[in-house]
Design a protein around this motif. Structure first.
Motif, PDB file in Angstrom:
ATOM      1  N   ILE A  90      10.645   2.845   3.215  1.00  0.00           N
ATOM      2  CA  ILE A  90       9.633   1.785   3.182  1.00  0.00           C
ATOM      3  C   ILE A  90      10.245   0.477   2.713  1.00  0.00           C
ATOM      4  O   ILE A  90      10.002  -0.590   3.280  1.00  0.00           O
ATOM      5  N   ASN A  91      11.072   0.538   1.663  1.00  0.00           N
ATOM      6  CA  ASN A  91      11.735  -0.666   1.153  1.00  0.00           C
ATOM      7  C   ASN A  91      12.694  -1.251   2.179  1.00  0.00           C
ATOM      8  O   ASN A  91      12.773  -2.464   2.353  1.00  0.00           O
ATOM      9  N   GLU A  96      27.898  -6.433   8.193  1.00  0.00           N
ATOM     10  CA  GLU A  96      26.551  -6.958   8.006  1.00  0.00           C
ATOM     11  C   GLU A  96      26.197  -7.024   6.522  1.00  0.00           C
ATOM     12  O   GLU A  96      26.516  -6.129   5.743  1.00  0.00           O
ATOM     13  N   ASP A  97      25.561  -8.117   6.112  1.00  0.00           N
ATOM     14  CA  ASP A  97      25.025  -8.205   4.755  1.00  0.00           C
ATOM     15  C   ASP A  97      23.834  -7.266   4.632  1.00  0.00           C
ATOM     16  O   ASP A  97      23.088  -7.052   5.604  1.00  0.00           O
ATOM     17  N   ILE A  98      23.638  -6.715   3.460  1.00  0.00           N
ATOM     18  CA  ILE A  98      22.480  -5.853   3.239  1.00  0.00           C
ATOM     19  C   ILE A  98      21.683  -6.374   2.042  1.00  0.00           C
ATOM     20  O   ILE A  98      22.209  -7.080   1.192  1.00  0.00           O
ATOM     21  N   SER A  99      20.415  -6.025   2.025  1.00  0.00           N
ATOM     22  CA  SER A  99      19.526  -6.466   0.946  1.00  0.00           C
ATOM     23  C   SER A  99      18.945  -5.245   0.246  1.00  0.00           C
ATOM     24  O   SER A  99      18.710  -4.210   0.867  1.00  0.00           O
ATOM     25  N   ALA A 100      18.733  -5.370  -1.040  1.00  0.00           N
ATOM     26  CA  ALA A 100      18.131  -4.285  -1.818  1.00  0.00           C
ATOM     27  C   ALA A 100      17.271  -4.890  -2.911  1.00  0.00           C
ATOM     28  O   ALA A 100      17.409  -6.060  -3.259  1.00  0.00           O
ATOM     29  N   GLU A 101      16.373  -4.067  -3.430  1.00  0.00           N
ATOM     30  CA  GLU A 101      15.463  -4.520  -4.477  1.00  0.00           C
ATOM     31  C   GLU A 101      15.597  -3.601  -5.671  1.00  0.00           C
ATOM     32  O   GLU A 101      15.636  -2.376  -5.529  1.00  0.00           O
ATOM     33  N   LEU A 102      15.715  -4.185  -6.859  1.00  0.00           N
ATOM     34  CA  LEU A 102      15.855  -3.403  -8.088  1.00  0.00           C
ATOM     35  C   LEU A 102      14.645  -3.655  -8.977  1.00  0.00           C
ATOM     36  O   LEU A 102      14.371  -4.785  -9.362  1.00  0.00           O
ATOM     37  N   GLU A 110      12.419  -4.937   3.897  1.00  0.00           N
ATOM     38  CA  GLU A 110      13.505  -5.914   3.799  1.00  0.00           C
ATOM     39  C   GLU A 110      13.812  -6.537   5.154  1.00  0.00           C
ATOM     40  O   GLU A 110      14.168  -7.700   5.248  1.00  0.00           O
ATOM     41  N   VAL A 111      13.662  -5.749   6.212  1.00  0.00           N
ATOM     42  CA  VAL A 111      13.955  -6.257   7.558  1.00  0.00           C
ATOM     43  C   VAL A 111      12.769  -7.025   8.133  1.00  0.00           C
ATOM     44  O   VAL A 111      12.895  -8.164   8.574  1.00  0.00           O
ATOM     45  N   LEU A 112      11.586  -6.410   8.117  1.00  0.00           N
ATOM     46  CA  LEU A 112      10.432  -7.003   8.800  1.00  0.00           C
ATOM     47  C   LEU A 112       9.816  -8.177   8.050  1.00  0.00           C
ATOM     48  O   LEU A 112       9.136  -9.011   8.652  1.00  0.00           O
ATOM     49  N   LYS A 125       0.827  -1.198   0.000  1.00  0.00           N
ATOM     50  CA  LYS A 125       0.000   0.000   0.000  1.00  0.00           C
ATOM     51  C   LYS A 125       0.867   1.257   0.000  1.00  0.00           C
ATOM     52  O   LYS A 125       0.651   2.191  -0.785  1.00  0.00           O
ATOM     53  N   MET A 126       1.872   1.292   0.874  1.00  0.00           N
ATOM     54  CA  MET A 126       2.708   2.483   1.001  1.00  0.00           C
ATOM     55  C   MET A 126       3.682   2.620  -0.170  1.00  0.00           C
ATOM     56  O   MET A 126       4.019   3.726  -0.587  1.00  0.00           O
TER      57      MET A 126
END
Length: 298
Positions: free
Chosen positions: A50-51, A131-137, A55-57, A27-28
């Motif tokens: 928001i992203n 720490e590993d990080i996550s992202a979305e493309l 990614e965490v929750l 929604k957001m």
């Protein structure tokens, strides 16, 4: 890095279910998506937050660390590792460990983690991977038909990468050494990049194969003829056989989608013919069809 309340960002309670988090994120994300808010820096910032929160929750393990360690959640593994190491040292010295009490004070834990005293009294430095990080493309299907280069900005860093043709929706790749900085000179973490690919074409994609529907007129279906069909990179002429039935499928070998990391190899394109029934017939056309009907039934 400043602490961010991810639950507040997504406007959900800490007891929210996975489905509720997913619903709130969608929604957001729609509300603050850059395409709907061009040149709006605040919306862009909000979209990134928001992203990050999602990614965490939405990741059960990351959410557990976040709930337990709060602003220090990204170093949860280092804390646990250092705590176990401290307990082992005390046990090996015969003093028992019993939590953080017994043979030392609370600061011993942090000394052992960030460069404190060794069991022999010397100075040592414990190194830990970042720490590993996550992202979305987000990409369009057309963007991954050919190999292309992109520059991403993640946590203030510009990362250049080559995106191979044929990447699939939901596919995740690992980019080594592009995560957070290590502790006490330890190696950097890794970046896990997930692709979200939207399809705004007339083709349906199933892995390496493409599917489309091509209309043909009734006369070509009955008598045969030619029809022009679109492929992903151009148009081709197809021969329609006399008596072609509605729903007939034609396979165009090698006209599908590129196969991931296999240069020059493609899937297939499957075309389904859809016969169009003529409308708004003239009186003469109606008479001719009536004649054909009489011939068929005679």
């Amino acid at each position: 890095m400043a602490f961010i309340d991810y639950y507040k960002i997504l406007e959900v309670d800490k007891t929210a279910t996975e489905a509720e988090i997913k619903k709130a994120y969608r929604k957001m994300a729609r509300k603050y998506h850059p395409d709907l808010n061009p040149n709006d820096k605040e919306a862009e910032k909000k979209f990134k937050e928001i992203n990050e929160a999602n990614e965490v929750l939405s990741h059960a393990e990351n959410r557990k660390k976040y709930d337990e360690y709060g602003e220090n959640w990204q170093h949860a593994e280092q804390y646990e590792s250092a705590k176990q190491q401290q307990q082992y040292q005390r046990s090996s010295q015969g003093g028992g460990f019993g939590g953080f009490g017994g043979g030392g004070d609370y600061s011993d834990f942090f000394e052992s983690m960030f460069g404190g005293r060794s069991a022999r009294g010397g100075r040592r430095t414990s190194q830990y991977k970042g720490e590993d990080i996550s992202a979305e493309l987000h990409l369009d299907l057309k963007d991954v038909y050919t190999t292309n280069k992109r520059t991403l900005t993640i946590n203030g860093k510009n990362i250049r990468l080559t995106i191979p043709a044929g990447v699939e929706n939901g596919q995740q790749i690992k980019i080594s050494g592009q995560g957070d900085e290590g502790i006490n000179g330890g190696p950097k973490g890794d970046l896990y990049l997930t692709f979200t690919i939207e399809n705004h074409t007339n083709f349906k994609r199933d892995k390496n194969n493409l599917y489309s529907t091509v209309p043909i007129d009734l006369y070509s279906a009955i008598l045969g003829g030619e029809v022009t069909a679109g492929t992903f990179d151009g148009k081709v002429k197809l021969t329609v056989k006399p008596g072609t039935q509605n729903g007939t499928k034609v396979k165009l070998k090698g006209k599908g989608f590129p196969i991931y990391k296999k240069e020059g190899e493609f899937g297939d394109l499957y075309i389904t013919y859809q016969i169009e029934i003529p409308t708004n017939l003239s009186e003469k056309e109606k008479e001719l069809f009536a004649e054909l009907a009489k011939l068929k039934n005679s």
